[in-house]
Design a protein around this motif. Structure first.
Motif, PDB file in Angstrom:
ATOM      1  N   LEU B 230       0.844  -1.206   0.000  1.00  0.00           N
ATOM      2  CA  LEU B 230       0.000   0.000   0.000  1.00  0.00           C
ATOM      3  C   LEU B 230       0.873   1.248   0.000  1.00  0.00           C
ATOM      4  O   LEU B 230       0.653   2.183  -0.772  1.00  0.00           O
ATOM      5  N   MET B 231       1.884   1.232   0.864  1.00  0.00           N
ATOM      6  CA  MET B 231       2.720   2.435   0.986  1.00  0.00           C
ATOM      7  C   MET B 231       3.527   2.689  -0.282  1.00  0.00           C
ATOM      8  O   MET B 231       3.728   3.838  -0.676  1.00  0.00           O
ATOM      9  N   LYS B 232       3.959   1.595  -0.929  1.00  0.00           N
ATOM     10  CA  LYS B 232       4.683   1.770  -2.194  1.00  0.00           C
ATOM     11  C   LYS B 232       3.765   2.372  -3.261  1.00  0.00           C
ATOM     12  O   LYS B 232       4.174   3.235  -4.036  1.00  0.00           O
ATOM     13  N   THR B 233       2.534   1.887  -3.286  1.00  0.00           N
ATOM     14  CA  THR B 233       1.589   2.408  -4.271  1.00  0.00           C
ATOM     15  C   THR B 233       1.332   3.887  -4.017  1.00  0.00           C
ATOM     16  O   THR B 233       1.331   4.702  -4.953  1.00  0.00           O
ATOM     17  N   VAL B 234       1.146   4.223  -2.747  1.00  0.00           N
ATOM     18  CA  VAL B 234       0.917   5.630  -2.393  1.00  0.00           C
ATOM     19  C   VAL B 234       2.104   6.489  -2.855  1.00  0.00           C
ATOM     20  O   VAL B 234       1.923   7.553  -3.450  1.00  0.00           O
ATOM     21  N   ALA B 235       3.318   5.979  -2.609  1.00  0.00           N
ATOM     22  CA  ALA B 235       4.508   6.739  -2.984  1.00  0.00           C
ATOM     23  C   ALA B 235       4.608   6.895  -4.503  1.00  0.00           C
ATOM     24  O   ALA B 235       4.964   7.966  -5.008  1.00  0.00           O
ATOM     25  N   ALA B 236       4.276   5.834  -5.236  1.00  0.00           N
ATOM     26  CA  ALA B 236       4.356   5.897  -6.700  1.00  0.00           C
ATOM     27  C   ALA B 236       3.342   6.890  -7.261  1.00  0.00           C
ATOM     28  O   ALA B 236       3.640   7.653  -8.180  1.00  0.00           O
ATOM     29  N   VAL B 237       2.143   6.880  -6.691  1.00  0.00           N
ATOM     30  CA  VAL B 237       1.114   7.827  -7.135  1.00  0.00           C
ATOM     31  C   VAL B 237       1.598   9.255  -6.907  1.00  0.00           C
ATOM     32  O   VAL B 237       1.430  10.137  -7.758  1.00  0.00           O
ATOM     33  N   ARG B 238       2.239   9.463  -5.767  1.00  0.00           N
ATOM     34  CA  ARG B 238       2.779  10.797  -5.464  1.00  0.00           C
ATOM     35  C   ARG B 238       3.800  11.220  -6.489  1.00  0.00           C
ATOM     36  O   ARG B 238       3.838  12.375  -6.912  1.00  0.00           O
ATOM     37  N   LEU B 239       4.637  10.271  -6.884  1.00  0.00           N
ATOM     38  CA  LEU B 239       5.665  10.596  -7.881  1.00  0.00           C
ATOM     39  C   LEU B 239       5.049  11.024  -9.199  1.00  0.00           C
ATOM     40  O   LEU B 239       5.651  11.758  -9.973  1.00  0.00           O
ATOM     41  N   MET B 240       3.828  10.523  -9.465  1.00  0.00           N
ATOM     42  CA  MET B 240       3.147  10.904 -10.700  1.00  0.00           C
ATOM     43  C   MET B 240       2.471  12.264 -10.549  1.00  0.00           C
ATOM     44  O   MET B 240       1.790  12.723 -11.450  1.00  0.00           O
ATOM     45  N   GLY B 241       2.611  12.868  -9.396  1.00  0.00           N
ATOM     46  CA  GLY B 241       2.038  14.199  -9.186  1.00  0.00           C
ATOM     47  C   GLY B 241       0.606  14.170  -8.709  1.00  0.00           C
ATOM     48  O   GLY B 241      -0.071  15.195  -8.701  1.00  0.00           O
ATOM     49  N   ALA B 242       0.117  12.997  -8.332  1.00  0.00           N
ATOM     50  CA  ALA B 242      -1.256  12.917  -7.823  1.00  0.00           C
ATOM     51  C   ALA B 242      -1.215  12.595  -6.335  1.00  0.00           C
ATOM     52  O   ALA B 242      -0.166  12.246  -5.809  1.00  0.00           O
ATOM     53  N   GLU B 243      -2.361  12.741  -5.697  1.00  0.00           N
ATOM     54  CA  GLU B 243      -2.424  12.425  -4.273  1.00  0.00           C
ATOM     55  C   GLU B 243      -3.224  11.147  -4.082  1.00  0.00           C
ATOM     56  O   GLU B 243      -4.224  10.926  -4.750  1.00  0.00           O
ATOM     57  N   CYS B 244      -2.738  10.311  -3.175  1.00  0.00           N
ATOM     58  CA  CYS B 244      -3.402   9.033  -2.950  1.00  0.00           C
ATOM     59  C   CYS B 244      -4.118   9.054  -1.606  1.00  0.00           C
ATOM     60  O   CYS B 244      -3.583   9.539  -0.615  1.00  0.00           O
ATOM     61  N   VAL B 245      -5.355   8.570  -1.609  1.00  0.00           N
ATOM     62  CA  VAL B 245      -6.120   8.483  -0.374  1.00  0.00           C
ATOM     63  C   VAL B 245      -6.494   7.017  -0.175  1.00  0.00           C
ATOM     64  O   VAL B 245      -6.955   6.373  -1.106  1.00  0.00           O
ATOM     65  N   VAL B 246      -6.259   6.491   1.020  1.00  0.00           N
ATOM     66  CA  VAL B 246      -6.647   5.114   1.310  1.00  0.00           C
ATOM     67  C   VAL B 246      -7.942   5.151   2.108  1.00  0.00           C
ATOM     68  O   VAL B 246      -8.023   5.810   3.135  1.00  0.00           O
ATOM     69  N   SER B 247      -8.973   4.480   1.590  1.00  0.00           N
ATOM     70  CA  SER B 247     -10.255   4.501   2.298  1.00  0.00           C
ATOM     71  C   SER B 247     -10.690   3.093   2.660  1.00  0.00           C
ATOM     72  O   SER B 247     -10.175   2.114   2.132  1.00  0.00           O
ATOM     73  N   GLY B 248     -11.646   3.010   3.572  1.00  0.00           N
ATOM     74  CA  GLY B 248     -12.264   1.728   3.901  1.00  0.00           C
ATOM     75  C   GLY B 248     -11.473   0.853   4.855  1.00  0.00           C
ATOM     76  O   GLY B 248     -11.585  -0.362   4.806  1.00  0.00           O
ATOM     77  N   ILE B 249     -10.671   1.467   5.715  1.00  0.00           N
ATOM     78  CA  ILE B 249      -9.976   0.665   6.734  1.00  0.00           C
ATOM     79  C   ILE B 249     -11.002   0.335   7.813  1.00  0.00           C
ATOM     80  O   ILE B 249     -11.457   1.211   8.532  1.00  0.00           O
ATOM     81  N   ARG B 250     -11.381  -0.935   7.896  1.00  0.00           N
ATOM     82  CA  ARG B 250     -12.437  -1.312   8.835  1.00  0.00           C
ATOM     83  C   ARG B 250     -11.888  -1.384  10.262  1.00  0.00           C
ATOM     84  O   ARG B 250     -10.690  -1.533  10.457  1.00  0.00           O
ATOM     85  N   PRO B 251     -12.798  -1.269  11.262  1.00  0.00           N
ATOM     86  CA  PRO B 251     -12.337  -1.224  12.660  1.00  0.00           C
ATOM     87  C   PRO B 251     -11.423  -2.387  13.039  1.00  0.00           C
ATOM     88  O   PRO B 251     -10.393  -2.178  13.692  1.00  0.00           O
ATOM     89  N   ALA B 252     -11.783  -3.604  12.632  1.00  0.00           N
ATOM     90  CA  ALA B 252     -10.960  -4.764  13.015  1.00  0.00           C
ATOM     91  C   ALA B 252      -9.555  -4.623  12.430  1.00  0.00           C
ATOM     92  O   ALA B 252      -8.557  -4.973  13.068  1.00  0.00           O
ATOM     93  N   ILE B 253      -9.488  -4.091  11.227  1.00  0.00           N
ATOM     94  CA  ILE B 253      -8.186  -3.933  10.573  1.00  0.00           C
ATOM     95  C   ILE B 253      -7.406  -2.791  11.212  1.00  0.00           C
ATOM     96  O   ILE B 253      -6.194  -2.890  11.429  1.00  0.00           O
ATOM     97  N   ALA B 254      -8.117  -1.726  11.556  1.00  0.00           N
ATOM     98  CA  ALA B 254      -7.442  -0.596  12.210  1.00  0.00           C
ATOM     99  C   ALA B 254      -6.786  -1.055  13.514  1.00  0.00           C
ATOM    100  O   ALA B 254      -5.624  -0.743  13.793  1.00  0.00           O
ATOM    101  N   GLN B 255      -7.519  -1.845  14.295  1.00  0.00           N
ATOM    102  CA  GLN B 255      -6.965  -2.335  15.555  1.00  0.00           C
ATOM    103  C   GLN B 255      -5.749  -3.220  15.324  1.00  0.00           C
ATOM    104  O   GLN B 255      -4.756  -3.147  16.040  1.00  0.00           O
ATOM    105  N   THR B 256      -5.845  -4.073  14.303  1.00  0.00           N
ATOM    106  CA  THR B 256      -4.734  -4.970  14.000  1.00  0.00           C
ATOM    107  C   THR B 256      -3.499  -4.189  13.581  1.00  0.00           C
ATOM    108  O   THR B 256      -2.383  -4.488  14.003  1.00  0.00           O
ATOM    109  N   ILE B 257      -3.717  -3.170  12.760  1.00  0.00           N
ATOM    110  CA  ILE B 257      -2.607  -2.350  12.290  1.00  0.00           C
ATOM    111  C   ILE B 257      -1.858  -1.739  13.473  1.00  0.00           C
ATOM    112  O   ILE B 257      -0.627  -1.714  13.508  1.00  0.00           O
TER     113      ILE B 257
END
Ligand SMILES: Nc1ncnc2c1ncn2[C@@H]1O[C@H](COP(=O)(O)OP(=O)(O)OP(=O)(O)O)[C@@H](O)[C@H]1O
Ligand SMILES: [Mg+2]
Lengths: 148, 299
Positions: B230-257
């Motif tokens: 995910l972080m690599k994809t975000v970084a690559a999108v940034r390099l293309m001059g766009a901004e990346c937003v990650v959505s839909g992190i569910r509560p169970a996943i947020a806690q695990t992270i």
């Protein structure tokens, strides 16, 4: 109520990326069958994913054994990951956050330890590595909480 | 139902879209009956196709009314899940991959959007835009529900199917001028993450996107490798001059992270696809004073 819960016990090979998919799927289902809630399922599946990938990547492949364990009325799931790879010379360092020998984030082992109730690492350089984790369900089996 | 000039104050785009779906139920069902998805599934009679269309419109209306347009678990979808399963299975027997079925589902969007524009002639461009966006998100969610259906259909995946899914489940949706989104479903392994990254970067270029939304509502688990991808994809999108937003992190996943010790600190996150879209639209609106009036709707 001391019968075994179907579909929990298993031995699964860890030889390919696809095996990791099966491992995750098995752990998810077994945990659900034992009454783990969605959060606890997700934690255990994530820990299993980390450990299975280490078994594959660093241990050169191995297997996972899943067992149903009980303590009084509590239901638990114990997962044992074993390989006959190079072993870990310095377990303390391997467990510390950020340490990686393979270009990862170095969070797998330490993270897995935080995601489960019991964690033990047993490794002998030149012989292999065994990691055993156990987590306990808060509810009784089969009263399964659906993610909806 | 009387329309007020100041309707925007009491009504939300969600309730407007819900009312539109009720009002135009028959027309939408009629148009859908002629789209490939319905035409090919209901070969015996057109009436059957229209009836199935009505049921689907009702379900979407219910979802819109509850405001959970980006939520594949919204109650309204439950009513049509079985019907969708049948339709997907029927298309699968024809040899279509889930990706192709997904494209056919996407074919239902344009007729609905066209009818919406015709249905709200009085609406301000701003309001129409909001309603169109909402309907687009809703139709995208339907697409996700269908994909989920086809995934659970084939629980016993074999390697080949696995590979197909890998490509099939990375549709890049253009949500708005300059905003693209990929709803990810399943686990993001290395191979898939490569496909996602390439597809997404390509569409960022093609669509001259300023924002790329990675929606992980359908991702069952985020471990250190998925996070790294995910972080690599975000970084690559940034390099293309766009901004990346990650959505839909569910509560169970947020806690695990959090337990895992992952630091997503530099990544912009939003709880739902709709929130991410709202964020991007706002940022775009702040930069571009007036979006192309009227016909700025998707497609
Ligand atoms: N089964 C194993 N056999 C041999 N060495 C291992 C094994 N498991 C872990 N290690 C060693 O421990 C280190 C730390 O492992 P950990 O899972 O924490 O991080 P990583 O795998 O490098 O990165 P990440 O898991 O965050 O992607 C590994 O880099 C590797 O050197
Ligand atoms: Mg690791």
């Amino acid at each position: 109520m001391s019968g075994t819960v179907a579909g929990v016990e298993a031995r699964m090979p860890i030889r390919s990326d696809l095996d990791l998919v099966w491992v995750r799927q098995h752990v998810r289902r077994a945990a659900a069958a034992l009454g783990f809630g969605l959060v606890d399922q997700t934690k255990l599946v994530t820990a299993a994913s980390e450990l299975a990938r280490n078994t594959l990547v660093y241990g050169g492949g191995g297997e996972m054994a899943a067992e149903h364990v009980r303590d009084g009325r509590a239901q638990g799931l114990r997962l044992t990951f074993s390989d006959r790879g190079p072993g870990i010379a310095d377990p303390e360092r391997a467990l510390s956050d950020g340490y990686t020998s393979g270009g990862g984030l170095g969070l797998g082992l330490g993270g897995a330890r935080r995601l489960v109730h019991d964690f033990s690492l047993d490794s002998t350089p030149g012989v292999g590595t065994t990691v055993t984790v156990t987590s306990w369900a808060v509810r009784s089996p089969r009263q399964r909480e659906e993610p909806r | 139902m009387p329309e007020h000039e100041t309707a925007a104050e009491q009504t939300t785009p969600a309730s407007d879209v819900g009312r539109f779906l009720h009002r135009r139920r028959e027309q939408i069902a009629q148009r859908w009956a002629d789209e490939p998805l319905f035409r090919t599934v209901f070969t015996v009679s057109r009436d059957e196709a229209v009836e199935a269309g009505r049921v689907l419109v009702d379900a979407l209306a219910q979802v819109a009314e509850t405001g959970r347009v980006a939520d594949t678990d919204a109650a309204g979808f439950t009513a049509v899940r079985e019907q969708l399963t049948g339709m997907v299975a029927s298309r699968a027997r024809f040899g279509l991959t889930s990706g192709q079925v997904s494209t056919e589902v996407d074919g239902l969007r344009p007729p609905a959007v066209t009818l919406l524009a015709a249905d709200l002639p009085e609406a301000t461009p701003e309001h129409l835009r909001e309603c169109t966006t909402l309907l687009t998100v809703l139709m995208g969610t339907l697409r996700l529900v269908v994909l989920e259906t086809s995934l659970s259909e084939g629980q016993a995946l074999i390697d080949r199917q696995q590979l197909e899914l890998m490509e099939a489940t990375t549709p890049v949706i253009r949500l708005w001028d300059g905003i693209v989104a990929v709803p990810l479903i399943g686990t993001l392994d290395s191979a898939r993450s490569q496909v996602v990254m390439e597809t997404l970067l390509e569409s960022v270029v093609d669509q001259q996107a300023r924002f790329a939304i990675l929606d992980i509502t359908g991702v069952p688990m985020v471990d250190s490798l998925v996070a790294q991808h995910l972080m690599k994809t975000v970084a690559a999108v940034r390099l293309m001059g766009a901004e990346c937003v990650v959505s839909g992190i569910r509560p169970a996943i947020a806690q695990t992270i959090v337990h895992l010790g992952l630091d997503l600190g530099t990544v912009v996150t939003r709880s739902s696809l709709a929130d991410a879209l709202a964020y991007a639209l706002k940022r775009l609106g702040a930069d571009i004073v007036i979006a192309a009036p009227g016909g700025a709707g998707p497609r």
